[in-house]
Structure formats: C-alpha cells, structure tokens
Enzyme design. Structure first.
Site, PDB file in Angstrom:
ATOM      1  N   LYS A 107      57.891 -21.875 -79.452  1.00 13.35           N
ATOM      2  CA  LYS A 107      56.579 -21.442 -79.965  1.00 13.35           C
ATOM      3  C   LYS A 107      56.147 -22.420 -81.042  1.00 13.35           C
ATOM      4  O   LYS A 107      56.992 -23.110 -81.634  1.00 13.35           O
ATOM      5  CB  LYS A 107      56.697 -20.047 -80.589  1.00 13.35           C
ATOM      6  CG  LYS A 107      55.370 -19.338 -80.757  1.00 13.35           C
ATOM      7  CD  LYS A 107      54.944 -18.647 -79.478  1.00 13.35           C
ATOM      8  CE  LYS A 107      53.536 -18.127 -79.526  1.00 13.35           C
ATOM      9  NZ  LYS A 107      53.230 -17.263 -78.363  1.00 13.35           N
ATOM     10  N   ASP A 129      47.703 -19.621 -77.538  1.00 11.09           N
ATOM     11  CA  ASP A 129      48.010 -18.315 -78.140  1.00 11.09           C
ATOM     12  C   ASP A 129      46.790 -18.004 -79.014  1.00 11.09           C
ATOM     13  O   ASP A 129      45.705 -18.569 -78.776  1.00 11.09           O
ATOM     14  CB  ASP A 129      49.321 -18.374 -78.947  1.00 11.09           C
ATOM     15  CG  ASP A 129      49.845 -16.981 -79.318  1.00 11.09           C
ATOM     16  OD1 ASP A 129      50.465 -16.339 -78.465  1.00 11.09           O
ATOM     17  OD2 ASP A 129      49.619 -16.521 -80.459  1.00 11.09           O
TER      18      ASP A 129
END
Ligand code: NDP
Ligand code: 2IT
Length: 444
Positions: free
Chosen positions: A126, A166
C-alpha cells in the site's frame, strides 16, 4: 501470555502511536487464534507471526512540487511492501491529508489477507501521501503525481510491486503517475492498475470494487435465507466504491437511499440517482450539496448521520472507523440485517462486536471489497498477454472470484467452529495460504 498476545504486545510496543495499525493487527491475530493454537510450537519457533506483522520494507520519501502561485510545497510519500510470499506486492495509493505511516501500515497489512482471499497470485502492499487533492488544479495534481513517481519508480515494477488507486487516486492520477514512470524507465509495462482503457487498463476495473461488494452481499444474504431484491440499502461515501455499489444495488433490485462525503450526507427516499451522482462527483468534482440542489426530493444533512436512516443493508464505503458503536446500535435497533464493508476497516472493533452479537450479519472489507484488487490482478494478466478482455468476461470472472471468497470464508468459519463469523473465516482463509507459502520459502 499466549503467542498471539505476545506478538500483539510486541507490535504495539514497537509501533507506538499508530492506533489504526494496532487495530488491524489485533483483529487479524485474535481471530487467527484457533489456527495458531493447532500449530503454536512451529509458528513460534519460526517467528511466523512476527514476520507476518513486520513489513518487508517501508519506504518514505519527500515529495516537493510547485503550486499555481509559484510556492514550493512539501509532502510525505510512502510505500509499504508488506509481504510478497504469494505474488508481487499489490495495493492502492491513497492521497489524503490523514495519511501517515500507521495508516499505510494498517492498509498494507489488511491487503495481505484480502489479496490472498481472491485466490490470485498477489502479495500485500500500500502507499500514498499526505497530499490533499481537494481544490487543486489539474496542473497541480500533475506536478504532484510526477514528483511522487520520480521517487516511487525505484521501488515498483510489473513483477515487483504494482500500485493502483485508493482514496484521492483515480483515473486522472493513475494517468499522470503512469506517464512519469514510462518517461523515466522507458518501459511500457503494467506497473500500475486502474489505467485508462486507451493505455492498458481493464474494462470493469472502475466498477469492480462496488460491483464486487454487491455480488458478495447477495451471496451473504442468500446463504442466510434472505435476498437482496427489494431491500433498502444505506451507503456511505460518494467516491469510486460508493458510486458503483449504488449502481449495482439498483441492478440487483435493491434501493440505495443514501450516500455521503466528508462534509455531509444525502437521504433520497426515491433512491439515489446514479447519473446525477456521477455528474456531481466524477465530472464536476463538487460537494453533495450540488446533488441535493438538483434533486428536490433529496435531503442534505451536514455532518455525520448516514447510519440513522432505517435500512435492511448497510454498506460503509468511505473510510476507516466511520461506523462506530452508537451507529451499530442504531442499525441493529432499526432492523438492519447485514453490514458489508466496502471501505477498508470502516467499522470499529466495538461496533463489529456489537453487530455480531446482535444478530446482524457482518462481512469484513478484506472479503467484501476485494473485487477491486481482484480485477486489478486481471488487468495485470491482460497486460502480460498484451490483450484486453470484454466487460462481460471481466465481470463474469469478478462474480466467480466473489463467490470463491464467500465460500472460502464461510467454510473456514465452519471448520474452525465459528459458523457465520465471517471475520474469523476471512482472516483464517486468507492467512493459511500466505503462511504455507512463507513456510515453504524458508526464513527470509
Ligand atoms: P474516493 O476518493 O473515490 O472516495 C472516497 C469517499 O469517501 C469520498 O466520498 C470522500 O469524501 C469520503 N471520505 C474520505 N475520507 C473521509 C473521511 N475522513 N471522512 C468522511 N468521508 C470521507 O475513494 P474510494 O471510493 O476509492 O475509497 C473508499 C474506501 O474504499 C477507502 O476505505 C478505500 O481504502 C476502500 N477501497 C477502495 C478500493 C478501490 O478500488 N478504489 C478497493 C477496496 C477498498 P470527500 O470527497 O469529501 O473526501
Ligand atoms: O484497498 C484496495 O484493495 C484498493 N485500493 C485496490 C488495490 C488495487 O491494487 O487495485
């Protein structure tokens, strides 16, 4: 102290002041207890849980860029490469002022189990930055993305680490990031997913998280004697996940009546108008007050409150810890049957416990929002074979993957004596594959 408690205490001590990270690790480790107890000696000797909770690496870098006034701005950029036992690191990039190491680590840790659950060969990663895209011009967004990638390119690659979108990172940002990667490396490869269709993106990636959430919710309801058709659905968020969750809810015969953003929420008793929502959010990039202004029957409320609306199904699709204990109490009181997470960790541990102990079906995000990363993995496959699949083909595969995820978590929950506890089921099913791969690959 048992092994799980020991590791959890170590994580908290070594990573102070990172509450979201502690929360994610606590939820996973505590639900893995039945598996750990069966193999405690071996796992402890191999420090399996210590290795699983410690990222392979956490990269932090400075992102300097020039705003439209000529002022130099400085942000922190991050990439956590958490675990690549089952495939290249894979996970989104978040651009939001709240981003810090703890947020990135919680998201990267969750991603390991989510990606494993899809059954596809992708590891957990991430990244992001504490950059706020709100109110920035296109040129400022491009300048930021170019500067960000000028650092990030050193650590990513189609077989190494493949970021995607995201919060705050959508098609526009992925385009600018991709252009800069290609310019620096000179290679045309699938280093990012969520790309535009004209340069290697996959059909149905934009829709995938929201659609997948509804496919999973339909299975969850069916397995428990309900159906989605005719149900009133409360959705939070008004971004990528929420918009396509609302669209698919309509298609499956349900009625989505709410959405929200960080300033307020909409209750639309006639059901959310998806075309208008897209116009306001995707085209105008405006606030939800514009939705209410264009739709006389809809009511806009400033602040929080979306979970006070009476609904059968609640789908939190905005951000972490947005559904708290008092919201869970309201939902249960109002007869809500099921909560399925579209966002990452939107429900606090207390709220999750309350819902589960009050007969509300609960599906954790690592299962119910996995459709996005799953279609990202399909985008990687299409890039590798230099072909593009039809919308229908990708959508069919997405349905199959969501069915696989539901079955895997349902069966794991049953096998370990907690039928219907999908938190336990998802964590165990995701963990087992990663643990096996880590064990097979030795101490690295
Ligand atoms: P977007 O940026 O498209 O939309 C985010 C939405 O959530 C916006 O409506 C935003 O409101 C709202 N929001 C964000 N932060 C807050 C906050 N602190 N408080 C209140 N509202 C907030 O992001 P996505 O739709 O892509 O992501 C939503 C969630 O889903 C995140 O948790 C993400 O990690 C998760 N997710 C996303 C996937 C994807 O494929 N995109 C895949 C799996 C999970 P505002 O515009 O006012 O900030
Ligand atoms: O949280 C997530 O799964 C995402 N933001 C999508 C990640 C991806 O690589 O598509």
């Amino acid at each position: 102290m048992d092994y799980v408690q020991e590791v959890l205490a170590g994580v908290i001590a070594k990573n102070p002041a990172q509450p979201e990270f502690h929360q994610a690790v606590r939820e996973v480790l505590e639900s893995l207890r039945p598996v750990i107890e069966r193999n405690e000696e071996e796992y402890r000797r191999n420090a399996l849980l210590e290795r699983l909770t410690t990222p392979d690496r956490l990269i932090q870098f400075r992102v300097s860029w020039v705003d439209d006034k000529g002022q130099v701005q400085v942000n922190n950029g991050y990439r956590v490469q958490y675990n690549n036992a089952i495939g290249p690191y894979k996970g989104g990039l978040r651009f939001h002022p709240s981003v810090n190491q703890g947020i990135i680590k919680f998201l990267g840790f969750e991603q390991i189990f989510k990606n494993s659950l899809t059954g596809l060969p992708i590891g957990g990663g991430k990244g992001g930055a504490d950059f706020d895209p709100k109110g920035k011009s296109d040129r400022e967004i491009m300048a930021f993305c170019q500067s960000f990638m000028t650092e990030l390119y050193k650590y990513v690659g189609a077989d190494m680490d493949v970021p995607a979108g995201d919060i705050g990172v959508g098609a526009r940002e992925i385009g600018y990031l991709y252009g800069q990667y290609k310019r620096i490396r000179g290679v045309y490869e699938g280093v990012l997913t969520g790309k535009g269709l004209s340069y290697g993106g996959s059909l149905a990636r934009r829709e995938a998280t929201g659609y997948g959430l509804l496919y999973l919710t339909e299975q969850l309801l069916k397995a428990n004697g309900h159906s989605l058709a005719g149900k009133i659905v409360a959705v939070s968020g008004a971004g990528n996940v929420a918009t396509y969750a609302i669209e698919k809810a309509w298609q499956l015969g349900a009625k989505p009546v709410t959405c929200s953003d960080s300033t307020g929420w909409i209750y639309d008793p006639d059901g959310i108008d998806v075309a208008l929502l897209k116009q306001v959010k995707e085209v105008q990039r405006a606030r939800l007050t514009e939705y209410a202004a264009a739709r006389p029957g809809a009511r806009y409320h400033a602040g929080k409150g979306v979970w006070s609306v009476k609904c059968d199904v609640a789908l939190p699709c905005a951000t972490q810890n947005e559904l708290q204990l008092e919201d869970a109490e309201l939902l249960a009181k109002n007869g809500c049957i099921a909560v399925a997470e579209g966002a990452n960790m939107p429900t606090t541990l207390e709220a999750t416990g309350y819902l589960q102990s009050h007969g509300v079906l609960f599906c954790p995000g690592k299962a119910s929002n996995a459709g996005g990363v799953a279609v990202s993995a399909l985008e990687m496959s299409q890039n590798s074979e230099r072909l593009g699949w039809s919308f229908e083909e990708v959508d069919e595969q997405l349905k199959g993957i969501m069915t696989h995820i539901f079955t895997a978590m349902d069966e794991a929950a049953k096998e370990y004596g907690m039928p219907g506890n999908y938190v336990v089921g998802a964590n165990i099913a995701g963990f087992l594959k990663v643990a096996e791969a880590m064990t097979a690959q030795g101490i690295v």
